[in-house]
Design a protein around this motif. Structure first.
Motif, PDB file in Angstrom:
ATOM      1  N   GLY A  86     -11.659   7.380  -0.869  1.00 29.67           N
ATOM      2  CA  GLY A  86     -10.410   7.032  -0.171  1.00 29.67           C
ATOM      3  C   GLY A  86      -9.239   6.928  -1.131  1.00 29.67           C
ATOM      4  O   GLY A  86      -9.265   7.439  -2.251  1.00 29.67           O
ATOM      5  N   LEU A  87      -8.205   6.269  -0.670  1.00 28.14           N
ATOM      6  CA  LEU A  87      -6.987   6.118  -1.483  1.00 28.14           C
ATOM      7  C   LEU A  87      -7.018   4.785  -2.227  1.00 28.14           C
ATOM      8  O   LEU A  87      -7.519   3.792  -1.704  1.00 28.14           O
ATOM      9  N   GLN A  88      -6.455   4.782  -3.419  1.00 31.64           N
ATOM     10  CA  GLN A  88      -6.432   3.569  -4.250  1.00 31.64           C
ATOM     11  C   GLN A  88      -4.982   3.160  -4.496  1.00 31.64           C
ATOM     12  O   GLN A  88      -4.097   4.004  -4.615  1.00 31.64           O
ATOM     13  N   THR A  89      -4.742   1.851  -4.614  1.00 32.99           N
ATOM     14  CA  THR A  89      -3.382   1.391  -4.941  1.00 32.99           C
ATOM     15  C   THR A  89      -3.187   1.467  -6.461  1.00 32.99           C
ATOM     16  O   THR A  89      -3.902   0.806  -7.223  1.00 32.99           O
ATOM     17  N   ALA A  90      -2.212   2.268  -6.867  1.00 29.62           N
ATOM     18  CA  ALA A  90      -2.001   2.524  -8.299  1.00 29.62           C
ATOM     19  C   ALA A  90      -1.603   1.263  -9.059  1.00 29.62           C
ATOM     20  O   ALA A  90      -1.820   1.156 -10.262  1.00 29.62           O
ATOM     21  N   ARG A  93       0.811  -1.220   0.000  1.00 24.38           N
ATOM     22  CA  ARG A  93       0.000   0.000   0.000  1.00 24.38           C
ATOM     23  C   ARG A  93       0.845   1.270   0.000  1.00 24.38           C
ATOM     24  O   ARG A  93       0.432   2.308   0.506  1.00 24.38           O
ATOM     25  N   VAL A  94       2.036   1.180  -0.547  1.00 24.80           N
ATOM     26  CA  VAL A  94       2.875   2.385  -0.665  1.00 24.80           C
ATOM     27  C   VAL A  94       2.505   3.174  -1.909  1.00 24.80           C
ATOM     28  O   VAL A  94       2.733   4.375  -1.985  1.00 24.80           O
ATOM     29  N   CYS A  95       1.902   2.521  -2.894  1.00 23.39           N
ATOM     30  CA  CYS A  95       1.655   3.202  -4.173  1.00 23.39           C
ATOM     31  C   CYS A  95       0.293   3.881  -4.218  1.00 23.39           C
ATOM     32  O   CYS A  95      -0.272   4.073  -5.289  1.00 23.39           O
ATOM     33  N   VAL A  96      -0.241   4.245  -3.033  1.00 22.73           N
ATOM     34  CA  VAL A  96      -1.584   4.827  -3.023  1.00 22.73           C
ATOM     35  C   VAL A  96      -1.624   6.173  -3.740  1.00 22.73           C
ATOM     36  O   VAL A  96      -0.651   6.938  -3.715  1.00 22.73           O
ATOM     37  N   VAL A  97      -2.783   6.446  -4.363  1.00 23.75           N
ATOM     38  CA  VAL A  97      -3.028   7.717  -5.062  1.00 23.75           C
ATOM     39  C   VAL A  97      -4.489   8.111  -4.821  1.00 23.75           C
ATOM     40  O   VAL A  97      -5.290   7.301  -4.368  1.00 23.75           O
ATOM     41  N   GLU A  98      -4.808   9.366  -5.148  1.00 24.46           N
ATOM     42  CA  GLU A  98      -6.216   9.794  -5.127  1.00 24.46           C
ATOM     43  C   GLU A  98      -6.746   9.780  -6.548  1.00 24.46           C
ATOM     44  O   GLU A  98      -6.045  10.222  -7.476  1.00 24.46           O
ATOM     45  N   ILE A  99      -7.937   9.272  -6.726  1.00 28.89           N
ATOM     46  CA  ILE A  99      -8.558   9.238  -8.056  1.00 28.89           C
ATOM     47  C   ILE A  99      -9.938   9.879  -7.962  1.00 28.89           C
ATOM     48  O   ILE A  99     -10.746   9.485  -7.098  1.00 28.89           O
ATOM     49  N   ASP A 100     -10.200  10.871  -8.795  1.00 30.68           N
ATOM     50  CA  ASP A 100     -11.493  11.569  -8.764  1.00 30.68           C
ATOM     51  C   ASP A 100     -12.644  10.575  -8.922  1.00 30.68           C
ATOM     52  O   ASP A 100     -12.590   9.689  -9.787  1.00 30.68           O
ATOM     53  N   GLY A 101     -13.626  10.695  -8.074  1.00 27.63           N
ATOM     54  CA  GLY A 101     -14.811   9.831  -8.176  1.00 27.63           C
ATOM     55  C   GLY A 101     -14.658   8.522  -7.427  1.00 27.63           C
ATOM     56  O   GLY A 101     -15.613   7.734  -7.391  1.00 27.63           O
ATOM     57  N   MET A 102     -13.494   8.254  -6.839  1.00 29.19           N
ATOM     58  CA  MET A 102     -13.311   7.008  -6.070  1.00 29.19           C
ATOM     59  C   MET A 102     -13.048   7.368  -4.618  1.00 29.19           C
ATOM     60  O   MET A 102     -12.259   8.272  -4.339  1.00 29.19           O
TER      61      MET A 102
END
Ligand code: SF4
Ligand code: SF4
Length: 350
Positions: A58-62, A47-56
């Protein structure tokens, strides 16, 4: 068909079936990641590669989210950095990551992530000492440097399919084990070293590399393995004129980075004082040094004598697996066209 995605305000074109992490990497955007490897794909463990994605939410794993047309991604918000720092801080705290003495210093993905995130020293101290496993003939395992990313396990089970490694135990006691938690040297491990090549940190290290060089002191020379006819592609890591490490060339045919124990670890013979440098002729129980002319005349004379007495099929030849194709070709020509027999083989034929 090409699609568009926006990462950190940059509109990027990508082909289908790519993850957000792959598109970012291809465009020079660094997202720290540890458990992901090109060869084994998304794992979503660290879970180090987390990013924010519009419309999703919390944080997502890229590494695991597929890039989609019109997607808007942010890799550098405060929420992202806070989460990444927390994970890397915990990983650094949970072990003994002393870069000064680590053989992986300079090529460590955890070190890169910590540097990128501005972490100088871990804020937590988790004291649990774990013994190194030095029972393997060629590989040292240091569980205190293991970040439990699982890449070695994926490589062992799904790439080289030796099925030695797994996670053992539960919760805070979880660790990578060989077979039923046997020392590596007593397990079914064949010391192919795929796990070493997959490990992003210094938890799995080639014994021969210990103390041999720092990463920045070596240059890489691509070559073909000299052992057999498969022709695996190697990267020799060379310090001065000495090979200190061998890795399989990632993405290259025919081995795609995989190597056997000989190709990865069997290079000592290059520097052996016992290498033959002149022909030897046997006289009784002993050998004496000879010139090439003398040795070749002796062999040719014996061949002629055998052919005269018993015919050409009394002779057979086995060419060496280390010979280049052209030498093996010449060898069979010599046997078929000159000596007159089809008794010719190769010790690594498939
Ligand atoms: S050296 Fe090869 S067989 Fe042994 S644990 Fe590593 S990947 Fe598996
Ligand atoms: S030994 Fe290396 S590759 Fe295996 S889980 Fe630990 S850090 Fe990951």
């Amino acid at each position: 068909m090409s699609k568009k995605i926006t990462i950190d305000g940059r509109e990027l074109v990508f082909d289908q079936d790519k993850t957000v992490l792959q598109v970012a990497r291809e465009n020079g955007i660094y997202i720290p990641s540890l458990c992901y490897h090109e060869k084994t794909g998304p794992a979503s463990k660290c879970r180090v590669c987390v990013v924010e994605i519009d419309g999703m939410k919390g944080l997502q794993t890229a590494c695991s989210v597929a890039a989609k047309e019109g997607m808007v991604v942010r890799t550098d918000t405060e929420m992202v950095r806070e989460a990444q720092r927390m994970v890397v801080n915990l990983l650094l705290s949970n072990g003994n990551h002393n870069c000064l003495s680590c053989e992986c210093n300079g090529r460590c993905e955890l070190q890169d992530a910590a540097y990128f995130l501005g972490i100088e020293r871990p804020p937590f101290i988790i004291e649990e000492r774990q013994e190194r496993d030095s029972s393997g003939a060629f590989i040292l395992r240091d569980p205190e440097k293991c970040i439990e990313c699982g890449r070695c396990i994926e490589g062992c089970n799904h790439l080289v399919v030796n099925e030695v490694l797994d996670f053992g135990y539960r919760g805070g006691h979880t660790k990578v084990i060989c077979d039923e938690d046997a020392p590596m040297g007593e397990s079914t491990c064949v010391q192919c070293g795929e796990c070493v090549q997959m490990c992003p940190v210094g938890a799995l290290i080639e014994n021969k590399y210990i103390g041999a060089a720092r990463a920045w002191e070596t240059k890489t020379v691509r070559t073909t393995c000299p052992y057999c006819g498969v022709g695996c592609q190697l990267d020799l890591h060379v310090k001065g004129d000495q090979i200190v490490r061998v890795t399989g060339t990632e993405g290259a045919h025919p081995n795609q980075g995989h190597l056997c124990v000989k190709g990865r670890f069997g290079y000592d013979f290059i520097y052996s004082n016992e290498r033959l440098t002149t022909p030897l002729i046997r006289e009784g129980e002993n050998f004496r040094e000879a010139t090439w002319d003398e040795a070749l005349d002796l062999v040719a004379g014996k061949f002629k004598q055998i052919i005269k007495e018993s015919g050409p099929d009394a002779i057979a030849g086995v060419s060496c697996a280390r010979s280049i194709n052209e030498d093996s070709y010449n060898m069979q020509k010599l046997f078929r066209a000159v000596i007159g027999t089809n008794n010719i083989d190769h010790c690594a034929r498939t």
